[in-house]
Design a protein around this motif. Sequence first.
Motif, PDB file in Angstrom:
ATOM      1  N   PRO A   1      96.105 139.507 -16.193  1.00 35.47           N
ATOM      2  CA  PRO A   1      95.090 139.896 -15.493  1.00 35.47           C
ATOM      3  C   PRO A   1      93.494 138.905 -15.751  1.00 35.47           C
ATOM      4  N   CYS A   2      92.648 139.376 -14.981  1.00 37.92           N
ATOM      5  CA  CYS A   2      91.452 138.509 -15.094  1.00 37.92           C
ATOM      6  C   CYS A   2      90.693 138.750 -16.423  1.00 37.92           C
ATOM      7  N   LEU A   3      90.140 137.744 -16.981  1.00 35.08           N
ATOM      8  CA  LEU A   3      89.350 137.772 -18.003  1.00 35.08           C
ATOM      9  C   LEU A   3      87.842 137.794 -17.768  1.00 35.08           C
ATOM     10  N   SER A   4      87.452 137.884 -16.566  1.00 28.30           N
ATOM     11  CA  SER A   4      85.940 137.780 -16.173  1.00 28.30           C
ATOM     12  C   SER A   4      85.111 136.681 -16.974  1.00 28.30           C
ATOM     13  N   CYS A   5      85.907 135.564 -17.228  1.00 22.90           N
ATOM     14  CA  CYS A   5      85.111 134.501 -17.911  1.00 22.90           C
ATOM     15  C   CYS A   5      84.363 133.610 -16.907  1.00 22.90           C
ATOM     16  N   GLY A   6      84.637 133.828 -15.576  1.00 23.41           N
ATOM     17  CA  GLY A   6      83.681 133.258 -14.604  1.00 23.41           C
ATOM     18  C   GLY A   6      83.648 131.750 -14.339  1.00 23.41           C
ATOM     19  N   SER A   7      84.801 131.393 -15.052  1.00 24.96           N
ATOM     20  CA  SER A   7      85.170 129.604 -14.727  1.00 24.96           C
ATOM     21  C   SER A   7      85.385 129.538 -13.199  1.00 24.96           C
ATOM     22  N   CYS A   8      86.136 130.337 -12.452  1.00 27.89           N
ATOM     23  CA  CYS A   8      86.615 130.092 -11.230  1.00 27.89           C
ATOM     24  C   CYS A   8      85.312 129.755 -10.247  1.00 27.89           C
ATOM     25  N   THR A   9      84.488 130.783 -10.623  1.00 32.57           N
ATOM     26  CA  THR A   9      83.103 130.594  -9.642  1.00 32.57           C
ATOM     27  C   THR A   9      82.277 129.536  -9.937  1.00 32.57           C
TER      28      THR A   9
ATOM     29  N   VAL B   1      91.924 126.077 -13.227  1.00 31.42           N
ATOM     30  CA  VAL B   1      90.797 126.429 -14.288  1.00 31.42           C
ATOM     31  C   VAL B   1      91.134 127.593 -15.040  1.00 31.42           C
ATOM     32  N   CYS B   2      91.848 128.497 -14.235  1.00 25.92           N
ATOM     33  CA  CYS B   2      91.939 129.887 -14.757  1.00 25.92           C
ATOM     34  C   CYS B   2      92.777 130.023 -15.834  1.00 25.92           C
ATOM     35  N   PRO B   3      92.142 130.539 -16.886  1.00 26.35           N
ATOM     36  CA  PRO B   3      93.084 130.706 -18.330  1.00 26.35           C
ATOM     37  C   PRO B   3      94.180 131.712 -18.029  1.00 26.35           C
TER      38      PRO B   3
HETATM   39  S1  SF4 Z   1      88.932 131.906 -14.207  1.00 24.94           S
HETATM   40 FE1  SF4 Z   1      90.670 133.531 -13.977  1.00 24.94          FE
HETATM   41  S2  SF4 Z   1      90.435 134.813 -15.812  1.00 24.94           S
HETATM   42 FE2  SF4 Z   1      88.308 133.424 -15.323  1.00 24.94          FE
HETATM   43  S3  SF4 Z   1      87.117 134.753 -13.864  1.00 24.94           S
HETATM   44 FE3  SF4 Z   1      88.285 133.486 -12.719  1.00 24.94          FE
HETATM   45  S4  SF4 Z   1      89.817 134.485 -12.093  1.00 24.94           S
HETATM   46 FE4  SF4 Z   1      89.296 135.742 -13.939  1.00 24.94          FE
END
Ligand code: SF4
Lengths: 346, 253
Positions: free
Chosen positions: A240-248, A329-331
């Motif tokens: 599941p997503c970490l809400s790290c924001g990297s993707c954006t 980039v998504c962990p």
């Molecule tokens: S890079 Fe992956 S883990 Fe981080 S906010 Fe985006 S979808 Fe979620």
Amino acid sequence: MDAYTIEKKDMKILLKRFQEDYKVFGPIKPGLESKFDEIKSIEQLHLDYISTVLPPKKFFHPPKEAMFSYKIEKGRFTSKEIKQNEKILIIGIHPCDVYALLKLDKLFSGDFKDPYYQNRRKNCVIVALNCVKPSEYSFCSSMNTGPFLDKGYDILLTDIGTKYLIELGTKTGEKLIEGLNLKKATKDNYHEKKRRLETSKKKIKKSMDALKISRIAQKNLHHEVWFDLGECGGVAGSLPCLSCGSCTFVCPTCYCYDVYDTVDFSLKSGTRNRELDSCQLLEYGEVAHGGNFRKDRKDRIRHWMLCKFGVAAGGSNSSCVGCGRCIRVCPSKIDITAVAKAIGGG
Amino acid sequence: MNKKPKMAIFKFTGCAGCQLEFLHLEDEFLDLLDLFDIRYWKMIKRDNDEKEWDISLVEGGISTPREIEEIKQIRKKTKFLVAFGDCAIGGCIPSIRNWTPQMEVEDYVYPDTSSIHSMKVTGIGEYVKVDEILKGCPPHRDTLIELFKSALLKIRPRLRKHSVCVECKFNDNECLLTSKKMACMGPVISAGCGAICPTLGRVCEGCFGPMSNPNAAALAEIFKDMGLNDKDIKRKFRKYAGMSPEFRMEAGH
Ligand code: SF4
Ligand code: SF4
Ligand code: SF4
């Protein structure tokens, strides 16, 4: 317009010409983790790169920028625009990233004109580079944004072996190569370009149905994938997503920003700044008195993907150009194309 | 001109690093003296008054019954109470000892433990209401300045509590976790440091504590996939914020 070729070993001639009028930026490392930075000598330029961490968006809509300064003197308020007038040239931008700029152009030059963006854009020359080595994460061919380019460039380069094919898109581009005595392109050169386009296309492994995805996503606002992505389970082998924001932040078409002031200790003057923001972060949906429109992680990742699928603020066109950065980039190994497939838009 | 707000700085169980960070403001420190009236700060002042303060910064966690009494007194005399740094917020590094029996810990350090009156270490919020927190071990100078200016302007400070990854991306860094398979805590840790460690090629150790709404379980899973054993994973989550509700499970409560 005419087209030319240049031997790879002669690229320093081109660079020298560019440097006469512009500060030149380009990819400074080979591989997937390259980076656009200043190119002072030809050895620094790595046109064989695959992708960069941040897209060229950083030159036009930078992570952080001061917009204007202000002060209050004797009860009077004055402000002063902070203008960016540097003339730059970026060499080696791949087609997906050029298309991303065209999307940003639309946004920042629509009903609300963004002078900061427009100014930077106006002062920049684009020397694009067709992509002969798409990464394992790319799906530009699905999004009609690559691997080869047909618009949005001043000059377009294609690697055709020991040479680059040079095509011109604007008067600026034409002027830039004037007097360099380059060899005119031949039929064979074009033929080689075409051949490379076909092999490049074949290397692309990922896909998404760009035409269907917006409609399908709209119908699947309550699909279980959003829970799996936000809370537990994941999708297609991801966590599941970490809400790290990297993707954006690595996405070349994400444009959201936050505006805030930095006040001096006098409390009478300061600057107004903006900084990239991300809908994946909790604070993004926060309003006065602690309310929040998107408190749950699943609502945030859904919002982000919907925007990329063309359902949210971006309008009905998908705002994704298939560069694949968010996947790499998504962990948690969340793959936007796998999510599209999971809701039936593969 | 309004009267200068009265300020106090206190220390409980911690290393004094947060107070030092305050002193290290240097140039801005002199500006601050013009704007605030520092009435209590034992580290730097001989004469300290114990009346009432508009703003109090508290460094350190609570680890003895006497400290509980003191923090309650401070709260009574303070209008705006700030938990200054990770120890005051959740116990931080001193709280690592909470996972070892009390007697055993005391024996490590003191030859004679008869005069020791120590308990598990917690943040000050366990005993008093806290008005604002400044994350970090120690907090970054910029967040301190932001807090002071906002206090003067009577507005909410802009203290973003999103992940370190955000700042890491702002620096155009390649990700240590995804490209080098290094166990970086960045995706669950609050920003504020400017991503100093990842920018220098070292993993985030977690010194700013949990970000807002972190997914610690998912990161622990990622570490496991990378080959870290349970013990190592627990240690990572315990190091700076094992007592926080966000990291409790992963720290092994
Ligand atoms: S890079 Fe992956 S883990 Fe981080 S906010 Fe985006 S979808 Fe979620
Ligand atoms: S959503 Fe992902 S693949 Fe699409 S443009 Fe953004 S970073 Fe690239
Ligand atoms: S190196 Fe660490 S802080 Fe930086 S993006 Fe990767 S996980 Fe986040």
